[in-house]
Design an enzyme around this catalytic site. Structure first.
Site, short mmCIF file in Angstrom:
data_model
loop_
_atom_site.label_atom_id
_atom_site.label_comp_id
_atom_site.label_asym_id
_atom_site.label_seq_id
_atom_site.Cartn_x
_atom_site.Cartn_y
_atom_site.Cartn_z
N ASP A 199 0.86 -1.18 0.00
CA ASP A 199 0.00 0.00 0.00
C ASP A 199 0.90 1.24 0.00
O ASP A 199 2.09 1.17 0.30
CB ASP A 199 -0.89 -0.04 1.24
N ASP A 201 -0.39 5.27 0.79
CA ASP A 201 -0.70 6.27 1.82
C ASP A 201 -0.76 5.64 3.20
O ASP A 201 -1.53 4.70 3.43
CB ASP A 201 -2.03 6.96 1.51
N ASP A 231 -2.00 -0.64 5.94
CA ASP A 231 -2.38 -0.03 7.21
C ASP A 231 -3.88 0.14 7.40
O ASP A 231 -4.32 0.51 8.48
CB ASP A 231 -1.73 1.36 7.34
#
Length: 266
Positions: free
Chosen positions: A12, A14, A198
């Site tokens: 991922d 961001d 996240d």
């Protein structure tokens, strides 16, 4: 060096490889360079568009590798078929949702470049790239939980799913980061996979990979315990963003027989 495990890393952006506030990734440079030296592909998997991800690939030394874009709704770098107006079809279906519920969702397509820049903290040119969508529509939900449940149900009648990411609720025609992994793994001949993320939209990807790392992000509630955490297949970092990414990737590489003549104990 020869990558004996045929390892592929899915990451991922961001809040994971990119800092949540600054969007910087320099703290992860040592691990990225180590992966590159070992010939281990890093496949970016993000809600970002192809237009946003290609410059990041170039900056990170990942040019020519596939990437999973728009939350898994598309894959670039594998000569996949044209999106065939998927974004227009998505916007048309969204506008057929009840007026009350539609008013609670403000997508990127409803915003000006300046508004999106203010919302995300991106520069104007970067916000323009974020609006150049092919497959999916991120946005901000302002209704309550009961309205959100009805919104999900109404979207499903049009074949649309909604995934919660680190910042936005992203709508698409059902494909996820996890489902997009398959074509990338086949193309790269992956035998072992590592995923880092996240946010809720990373859960399926983290659970699908052979190894998963949940990157700490204090800007949102922590993810629930995932399948695989109890036996150590999925771990969590203490450090956030690219700092946590760098430390966790290096720690994992230290334990794996990635090159000829190397064993975990030296």
């Amino acid at each position: 060096m020869k990558n004996l495990l045929k390892l592929v890393v899915f990451s991922d952006l961001d809040g994971t490889l990119l800092d949540h506030e600054t969007y910087q990734w320099d703290a992860a440079r040592p691990a990225l360079q180590r992966l590159g030296a070992l010939g281990i592909p890093v496949v970016l998997a993000s809600s970002k568009t192809a237009s946003e991800i290609r410059p990041l690939q170039e900056q990170m030394g990942l040019t020519g590798l596939p990437a999973i874009v728009e939350n898994g709704a598309g894959v670039i770098g594998l000569h996949e078929t044209d999106p065939a107006d998927a974004y227009s079809a998505l916007r048309d279906a969204l506008d057929r949702i009840s007026t009350h519920l539609r008013a609670q969702f403000r997508g990127f397509g409803d915003m000006t470049v300046s508004e999106l820049a203010r919302l995300t903290g991106l520069p104007q040119d970067a916000a323009q790239l974020a609006k150049a969508r092919d497959y999916s529509e991120p946005g901000v939900w302002s209704g309550n939980d009961a309205e959100l449940a009805q919104f999900h149900a109404d979207l499903q009648e049009h074949g649309i799913t909604a995934q919660r990411g680190g910042r936005f609720l992203t709508l698409s025609f059902g494909r996820t980061k996890a489902s997009a992994m398959d074509s990338v793994m086949d193309a790269l001949g992956a035998k072992k996979t590592l995923a880092l993320g996240d946010a809720p939209n990373d859960i399926a990807m983290l659970e699908k990979a052979d190894m998963g790392v949940i990157i700490a992000n204090p800007h949102r509630p922590p993810l629930p315990e995932l399948a695989g955490e109890h036996n150590g297949r999925i771990t969590r970092t203490h450090d956030t963003g690219p700092v946590g990414w760098n430390a966790s990737v290096n720690a994992i590489l230290d334990t794996l027989p990635l090159v000829e003549g190397h064993t975990p104990d030296g």
